[in-house]
Scaffold this motif. Structure first.
Motif, PDB file in Angstrom:
ATOM      1  N   TYR A  33       5.016   2.896   7.068  1.00  0.00           N
ATOM      2  CA  TYR A  33       5.586   3.734   6.011  1.00  0.00           C
ATOM      3  C   TYR A  33       4.598   4.857   5.764  1.00  0.00           C
ATOM      4  O   TYR A  33       3.616   5.025   6.489  1.00  0.00           O
ATOM      5  CB  TYR A  33       5.915   2.909   4.758  1.00  0.00           C
ATOM      6  N   GLU A  34       4.858   5.676   4.782  1.00  0.00           N
ATOM      7  CA  GLU A  34       4.141   6.942   4.624  1.00  0.00           C
ATOM      8  C   GLU A  34       2.627   6.796   4.662  1.00  0.00           C
ATOM      9  O   GLU A  34       1.934   7.533   5.373  1.00  0.00           O
ATOM     10  CB  GLU A  34       4.574   7.603   3.309  1.00  0.00           C
ATOM     11  N   ASN A  47       5.499   6.116  -0.848  1.00  0.00           N
ATOM     12  CA  ASN A  47       6.863   6.644  -0.892  1.00  0.00           C
ATOM     13  C   ASN A  47       7.397   6.685  -2.316  1.00  0.00           C
ATOM     14  O   ASN A  47       8.149   7.596  -2.690  1.00  0.00           O
ATOM     15  CB  ASN A  47       7.784   5.846   0.026  1.00  0.00           C
TER      16      ASN A  47
END
Length: 407
Positions: free
Chosen positions: A180-181, A112
């Motif tokens: 998360y990403e 991110n």
């Protein structure tokens, strides 16, 4: 004593220069340095980023001792902590360009954060070499003219371990990945790829703990309840250590196929100690098993200077400096548009072999090692390890064009 110190430094620089593939005997670089702004998660992800920084410094010393870049100018990396958050990273990136006078940017760790700096670089029209963040979005859907990536992407490393599982019979799969990403991207790639390698494979459970805050007991319990035949793991760092410890205690990994990104890297293997699992298919870095002369020269120089063995971050840092030097020499200028035009098709001889920056998606062909985890003594390492050339695992060009219209 002073003479000994200088002699030792010269020897270390010479070793670094040989590992970098530089010609010995050139005059040391002089004049105003060419500055590269390097921002990374030096506090939060120190196990990876500090060896990475060490190796950049080692490589740069060798490059400068052998004549520098662009006809004799010294190369300099200006290091800053990115705060491990997008907002902090963008502020640091701006400072590196404006106050420090850096020609361009490199680095970042978390996906991110890398995406935020890539967007900043695109707005400022400044080159950004994303060295560590793995998210596919950097070079696919959110790719831009000014952002290039060095390390093999999430898709590339997922494909490496999935293809290494060919012939396995596990049909019921569970996924555990940080929420998360990077973790989400890895899970999506696994779902897309596993059926082509193991026909009939299905996903029966998915766990997405917050990064750095895994509840290992709850996560392991949920996975065990699903009774999978195989597990695809994307956890790393302290999350990985907690997950492995709890999984070993509860027998989660017994008689199950486990595919695991990054687990074979010393950064994450060393903290596991004698709890290292056996037989996981992983990407990693068995530094003691790599016999290429340039790599062995790098290991010797790194150990002599830092009194430690190299980590995967060390390899990435050294290759980063090699690629940056090659780019500057090819472009012959620090002007942004010339650098961006020079990067596609750039081929660099590195300590892991030839690395090409592919033009269509601005993703390099740097690879990594694939093998199985094994405990030797009280330390984990890899067996049956082979270097997987990233050129064999890139996104198909048709998919790049679909994600990046106009390519």
């Amino acid at each position: 004593m002073a003479a000994f110190t200088l002699s030792r430094r010269a020897a270390l620089a010479a070793g670094a220069g040989l590992a970098a593939g530089l010609r010995p005997g050139l005059a040391p670089a002089q004049g105003a340095p060419i500055k590269v702004g390097e921002l990374n998660s030096y506090s939060r992800m120190a196990a990876f980023s500090v060896p990475y920084r060490n190796a950049i410094q080692l490589a740069v010393d060798g490059i400068n001792q052998a004549g520098g870049v662009m006809g004799g100018r010294p190369l300099e990396f200006v290091f800053r902590d990115d705060g491990s958050t997008p907002g902090d990273a963008v502020r640091v990136a701006e400072d590196l360009l404006t106050r420090e006078g850096c020609a361009f940017l490199a680095g970042t760790f978390l996906s991110n954060v890398g995406l935020a700096v890539a967007d900043f670089a695109n707005q400022r029209k400044k080159l950004f070499l994303a060295t560590e963040p793995l998210t596919d979005a950097l070079t696919m859907g959110q790719g831009n003219r000014y952002t290039f990536r060095l390390r093999p992407s999430t898709y590339m490393q997922t494909r490496m371990v999935v293809e290494a599982a060919r012939g396995k019979t596990a049909k019921r799969w569970a996924i555990v990945a940080p929420n998360y990403e990077y973790g989400q991207s890895a899970a999506a790639n696994f779902k897309k790829l596993i059926g082509g390698t193991i026909p009939g494979a299905e996903i029966v459970a998915e766990q997405y703990p917050a990064l750095g805050r895994v509840d290992a007991g709850a996560t392991v319990g949920a996975l065990a309840q699903a009774r999978p035949d195989g597990i695809f793991n994307v956890l790393f760092g302290a999350d990985l250590t907690a997950f492995v410890r709890e999984g070993n205690t509860r027998g989660l990994f017994e008689r199950r196929t486990v595919l695991s990104l990054l687990t074979g890297e010393p950064e994450y293997m060393i903290p596991l100690g004698d709890e290292c699992p056996d037989g996981w298919i992983v990407t990693g870095y068995p530094w003691e098993q790599v016999e290429a002369p340039a790599h062995k020269a790098f290991v010797a120089a790194y150990r002599a200077r830092f009194n430690d063995t190299p980590r995967k971050g060390s390899v990435l840092g050294y290759v980063t400096a090699q690629v940056v030097a090659a780019l500057l020499n090819k472009a012959g200028t620090t002007e942004t548009e010339a650098l961006v035009d020079a990067f596609p098709g750039l081929r660099t001889d590195t300590i892991v072999g030839s690395v090409l920056m592919r033009g269509i998606d601005q993703q390099s062909t740097m690879g990594t090692w694939v093998g199985e985890t094994v405990l030797r003594g009280r330390t984990g390492t890899m067996r049956n390890a082979r270097y997987a050339d990233g050129a064999d695992f890139l996104f198909p060009e048709a998919e790049v064009r679909a994600a990046r219209p106009g390519r």
